[in-house]
Motif scaffolding. Structure first.
Motif, PDB file in Angstrom:
ATOM      1  N   SER A   1       9.787   1.516   1.915  1.00  0.00           N
ATOM      2  CA  SER A   1       8.903   1.847   0.799  1.00  0.00           C
ATOM      3  C   SER A   1       9.164   3.262   0.293  1.00  0.00           C
ATOM      4  O   SER A   1       8.387   3.792  -0.494  1.00  0.00           O
TER       5      SER A   1
ATOM      6  N   GLY B   1       0.801  -1.224   0.000  1.00  0.00           N
ATOM      7  CA  GLY B   1       0.000   0.000   0.000  1.00  0.00           C
ATOM      8  C   GLY B   1       0.831   1.269   0.000  1.00  0.00           C
ATOM      9  O   GLY B   1       0.306   2.345  -0.217  1.00  0.00           O
ATOM     10  N   LEU B   2       2.129   1.125   0.257  1.00  0.00           N
ATOM     11  CA  LEU B   2       2.966   2.328   0.313  1.00  0.00           C
ATOM     12  C   LEU B   2       3.670   2.591  -1.009  1.00  0.00           C
ATOM     13  O   LEU B   2       3.997   3.726  -1.330  1.00  0.00           O
ATOM     14  N   ILE B   3       3.919   1.514  -1.761  1.00  0.00           N
ATOM     15  CA  ILE B   3       4.526   1.696  -3.072  1.00  0.00           C
ATOM     16  C   ILE B   3       3.411   1.660  -4.113  1.00  0.00           C
ATOM     17  O   ILE B   3       2.309   1.183  -3.825  1.00  0.00           O
ATOM     18  N   PRO B   4       3.655   2.154  -5.342  1.00  0.00           N
ATOM     19  CA  PRO B   4       2.594   2.092  -6.361  1.00  0.00           C
ATOM     20  C   PRO B   4       2.212   0.648  -6.662  1.00  0.00           C
ATOM     21  O   PRO B   4       3.079  -0.233  -6.642  1.00  0.00           O
TER      22      PRO B   4
ATOM     23  N   LEU C   1      -1.270   6.007   4.008  1.00  0.00           N
ATOM     24  CA  LEU C   1      -1.430   5.170   2.831  1.00  0.00           C
ATOM     25  C   LEU C   1      -2.334   5.801   1.788  1.00  0.00           C
ATOM     26  O   LEU C   1      -1.977   5.965   0.623  1.00  0.00           O
TER      27      LEU C   1
END
Lengths: 281, 296, 429
Positions: free
Chosen positions: C107, B44-47, C82
């Motif tokens: 991330s 959910g934090l990266i694309p 998020l």
């Protein structure tokens, strides 16, 4: 046993059960109001207190001093009101089409709408937020309204109501040359008033009490805070005991307008519901 | 198709188009998005597009997880019990209230929880259920019943939440059942009375069969809501052993937003959808066997 | 002439738009109510500054900067980060729980700390806090509060039970807990000897970690590849809690609430409970509440968790964001403390993690309650920063609850936890 005493026993048990059940219905509300007038110590005392020693009316004033609840009321009213109007419009139109009009693909489309109700709400959170941002609605009330303009339950419910309107009524209007929209306006809507008010009340309540979505939105646009989100601001992240009496008073602020709306409209609503054709599914 | 038929079909499409446009934006997009996510290892934090594709791994993992399987079982128990028992209680109360004095007042009273937000219901009942200083244990104490650790004992935790859920739900059900009750023509009852039927028999052989369509409606919509239950257990049940109380929605929420496993959470959401879908088909089947038409 | 007017207009427009083009920073916080708006007296005057007043002070001296405070409930804070980032509406500044750090850094969520700020952090802040803000060997934010744990006890209950002193060892605590528990005939517990904080998973997991550290144990191997909950120390640390249950010193219905209404003798709490206890005990507070280090099983040890403020890597105004944070958290006031320190000590009731801040507020940090926590900082080990920290913490929490209900033995509960945690660690290390 004669029939009179038999009847008496029957009635006795009838009211015994009703009153027993009613007691449990009222108890939590009684306690909510009572606890909202307690000091924090009284709320957690052993044995539990039923009523505060001295009602702490200032709990209610403290809430007003800490959060601008009037502004929250306006936001909630605007959001819940508009969404309700939208749901009524879209549900009654679609409900009419599904109940009385024949068109290819009607069955699968209706089944699709039933299926939409079966998805857990969480999966909509992130994608719909993304859409709101893309549409540029994030900073205004539309972001709280648009994702709630259509309700599968509403379509389902009004379809049930509209199905009980006799076809002859519609046909005679059609013979007189009325368009389908005219029929919708002049026959369908007036005949399903109880259904509309039932849907209006449940939608309005649902929107008024909606939390997760308005919380996310208003954390980006604080001017969009609604009542439940604003009440949440009273409770601190950790030391919750400090403000629990205020949170309880806040809950009363949130619940009472709904109770008033409901008590005011309930005559129409309950009676309308009862005399409607809803039973004849 | 006749000219009139075509005209009506056009009107039909016109009337459903606002809803369909809405669904094609706010339903299809999220569902496709989540479906793709459910096949990915995504926090959910990266694309999403840069997350690794893992095929069915998320689904497999969930079926191997004790906690997820327990949460499915809890959800099944919760849905079946709250819907069936809730409708049963509503039916009894609706019939009793229907012939009573002050019927409008009673109905209003029972409807109050419906206007109350789940957060408030959970908070208030949380106080009432407290083991050592809750009102419920105090009341039971007057009748010599020993205190029960309602929300922390694994034996009673889910039960407590189901009681609260039924409490919150019966108002609307009573209302809807009453509506149908009053639509049963009086002649039916009169005829039965002439045949000398008692009130239980009348209820069993006249009232109940005539109520079946409405019971189907209540079961179907009630179950769809119950399967997704989140607020009440989440607010009230955090201190009971999780396996005895966690529901699928709660599991999905925690997996998504605390453990940051959006892919696995999406897979959980789709499994939940499949369960709801199958359960609804079963309910419709059962009623169909009893001679009630479904919603096709 | 016309052209001239047009030029003037254009220039005027440009100048005015530049004047209005303020740099906007968004600051997402989990604080709420008076913590943001300030504590006010009856007339509405601010008695103790809240975040808003500090931000306004900064904006007044930096008219080109506009800072918007975004309030998010703690429970939804990660959700909010998020959602915001996915939609391209990320906040510029966050207040972060250290345990989330690894995921956020890996991330690419967090910006790097400017060099001079990092140096200041290393020099000026207590070790546990620097450790908390250090992720994969690099400092990723400015530490704010550090919360460790101590034993809070009810002097009156102890005295009535014949104890003048709080327990010095864990065995003593077990003994005292069972002796101080009073059950009524109907089975209601009139008074608990020991209760635990049930308000979050921290209240269960952190005291457990303190016992584990006291025994010389560790949660993870040094390379974070293995969970060590199957070790002798780990089992002993949990068994020591379950023993209180077995001996009747507490039960599964006990909560911190029982301590707050004076129905429990002992509880292990974090420093920010002070204000709640003051409200709960009113004018009886001073004569009732006592605080002592957690009774050690072996070495005196406490555990801490920390917070830090960081800047989003996607922020368009990183430089301005760090400048504001430097002003707020690093730049000293005349008394040697920072504004953040003042805010934490006076308003939040938390322990600041900057050394000079710890000395600057004696009336807040050297009182009967907080002083013990501040002293214990010397024995405090930070909760480890590890990938999937929250998920792992939930697993440990749930297994301890299973053991508390005696549905599992401590060994079984911990080996179940280890199995699940090892699986997670193998994904990341």
């Amino acid at each position: 046993m004669n029939s009179k005493s038999k009847r008496f026993i029957k009635e006795f048990f009838r009211y015994l059960i009703i009153i027993f059940a009613a007691f449990w219905m009222v108890l939590p509300f009684f306690w909510m109001v009572s606890a909202s007038l307690m000091t924090p110590q009284e709320i957690t005392s052993i044995p539990p207190k039923w009523i505060p020693e001295k009602p702490q009316w200032h709990n209610y004033i403290d809430v007003l001093e800490r959060v601008p609840i009037g502004k929250y009321y306006l936001n909630s009213l605007l959001v819940a009101g508009t969404a309700t109007l939208g749901v009524i419009l879209t549900s009654s139109l679609a409900g009419y089409a599904f109940a009385k009009l024949n068109f290819p693909g009607k069955k699968p489309v209706f089944q699709f709408i039933l299926v939409t109700m079966m998805f857990p709400v969480f999966i909509f959170l992130i994608p719909n937020f993304f859409l709101m941002k893309t549409f540029g609605m994030l900073t205004n009330h539309l972001s709280l309204i648009v994702p709630f303009l259509v309700s599968g339950y509403g379509i389902f419910l009004l379809r049930q109501f509209i199905m009980s309107i006799p076809d002859e009524l519609l046909d005679s209007a059609r013979i007189d040359g009325a368009s389908e929209f005219k029929i919708y306006m002049s026959i369908i809507l007036p005949n399903i008033k109880p259904g509309l008010s039932a849907l209006a009340i449940t939608t309005f309540i649902g929107q008024w009490n909606n939390f997760l979505w308005p919380m996310i939105i208003s954390s980006f646009s604080p001017n969009l805070m609604t009542v439940p989100v604003g009440i949440q601001r009273l409770s601190l992240a950790f030391a919750s005991a400090e403000t629990q009496h205020l949170v309880l008073a806040g809950l009363v602020y949130q619940v009472v307008p709904m109770l008033i709306v409901f008590v005011y409209f309930q005559k129409n609503f309950i009676k309308g519901f009862v005399v409607s054709g809803f039973g004849n599914v | 198709m006749s000219k009139v038929g075509r005209k009506r079909a056009r009107a039909g499409y016109g009337f459903i188009s606002p809803s369909l446009i809405f669904y094609s934006i706010f339903f299809i997009f999220p569902v496709v998005f989540s479906l793709i996510a459910s096949f990915k290892r995504w926090n959910g934090l990266i694309p999403l597009f840069s997350a690794a594709w893992v095929g069915l791994e998320n689904y497999k993992w969930l079926f191997g997880s004790d906690l997820f399987v327990s949460s499915v079982i809890n959800t099944v128990v919760y849905s079946v019990v709250t819907v069936v028992v809730g409708i049963f209680i509503s039916l009894i109360l609706a019939v009793l209230i229907n012939g009573s004095k002050l019927s409008g007042f009673w109905r209003l009273l029972f409807f109050l929880p419906t206007v109350t937000p789940a957060v408030a219901i959970g908070t208030i009942w949380g106080y009432l259920y407290r083991a050592n200083n809750g009102l419920i244990n105090q009341i039971l104490g007057w009748f010599g019943i020993k205190p029960i650790r309602w929300l922390t004992d694994p034996k009673t935790a889910l039960l407590s939440i189901m009681i609260t859920a039924i409490w919150a739900g019966i108002g609307m059900q009573i209302l809807i059942i009453t509506a149908s009750l009053q639509n049963i023509p009086q002649d039916y009852y009169d005829a039965a009375k002439i045949d000398g039927a008692g009130s239980f028999r009348i209820f069993w052989s006249i009232t109940l069969p005539l109520l079946r369509p409405i019971l189907l409606f209540l079961t179907a919509t009630g179950m769809i809501g119950a399967w997704q239950v989140f607020d009440l257990p989440y607010i009230m049940g955090t201190n009971a052993p999780a396996k005895s109380i966690m529901t699928v929605s709660w599991y999905v929420y925690e997996t998504a937003f605390q453990s940051l496993r959006m892919g696995r959470a999406s897979a959980g959401a789709f499994i939940l959808f499949c369960i709801i879908f199958v359960a609804n088909i079963l309910v419709l089947r059962a009623f169909k066997k009893g001679g009630i038409e479904g919603y096709e | 002439m016309k052209r001239c007017i047009l030029t003037i207009l254009l220039v005027a427009l440009l100048v005015s738009s530049m004047a209005f083009a303020k740099t906007k920073l968004t600051f997402a916080v989990h604080w709420s109510d008076y913590q943001v708006e300030g504590i006010k007296d009856k007339e509405g005057n601010v008695v103790t500054k809240g975040l808003r007043q500090y931000v306004e002070e900064y904006m007044a001296s930096n008219p080109d900067i506009e800072i918007e405070i975004q309030m998010v409930p703690f429970g939804e804070y990660l959700t909010r980060i998020l959602v915001g980032r996915l939609a391209g509406a990320a906040s510029d500044i966050y207040v972060l729980y250290s345990l989330w750090g690894v995921q956020l850094v890996e991330s690419g969520v967090l910006d790097k700390v400017p060099k001079e700020v990092a140096t200041a952090i290393k020099n000026d802040f207590v070790e546990a806090a620097v450790g908390g803000a250090t992720i994969n060997g690099e400092i990723r934010g400015i530490p704010t509060e550090v919360a460790n744990y101590a034993l809070v006890y009810n002097k009156k209950i102890l005295k009535a039970g014949g104890y003048d002193e709080p327990p010095k060892t864990w065995d003593e605590l077990i003994d005292m807990a069972s002796k101080l528990t009073i059950k009524k005939e109907d089975g209601t517990v009139q008074q608990y000897g020991y209760v635990y904080d049930t308000s979050s998973n921290s209240g269960t997991v952190h005291p457990y970690l303190a016992r584990l550290y006291s025994l010389g144990g560790q949660l993870f191997s040094n390379d974070n590849k293995k969970c060590l909950l199957d070790s002798k120390e780990a089992i002993q640390a949990l068994d020591a809690e379950i023993e209180i249950f077995r001996r009747g010193g507490t039960d599964s219905a006990a909560t911190h609430g029982d301590f707050q209404n004076g129905r429990a003798a002992m509880v292990i709490l974090a420093p920010w409970w002070e204000s709640s206890l003051k409200i709960a005990f009113g004018d009886q507070y001073e004569e009732t509440i006592g605080v002592a280090p957690i009774p050690p099983m072996k070495d005196p040890k406490s555990v801490s968790y920390t917070w830090f403020v960081g800047v989003d890597a996607l922020s368009k105004n990183k430089k301005e964001a760090w400048k504001f944070l430097e002003w707020f958290c690093i730049e000293p006031l005349p008394n040697g403390a920072t504004r953040m320190g003042e805010f934490l000590a006076n308003n939040i009731g938390a322990i600041p993690s900057r050394k000079a801040d710890l000395d600057a507020f004696p009336d807040k940090l050297n009182d009967l309650y907080t002083s013990v926590y501040v002293q214990e900082l010397a024995n405090t080990v930070p909760e480890p920063n590890v990938a999937q920290g929250e998920e792992i913490k939930n697993i440990i929490w749930r297994e301890i609850i299973e053991a508390r209900h005696q549905r599992k033995t401590p060994e079984k509960a911990l080996s179940d936890a280890k199995r699940q945690i090892d699986e997670i660690l193998s994904e990341f290390y």
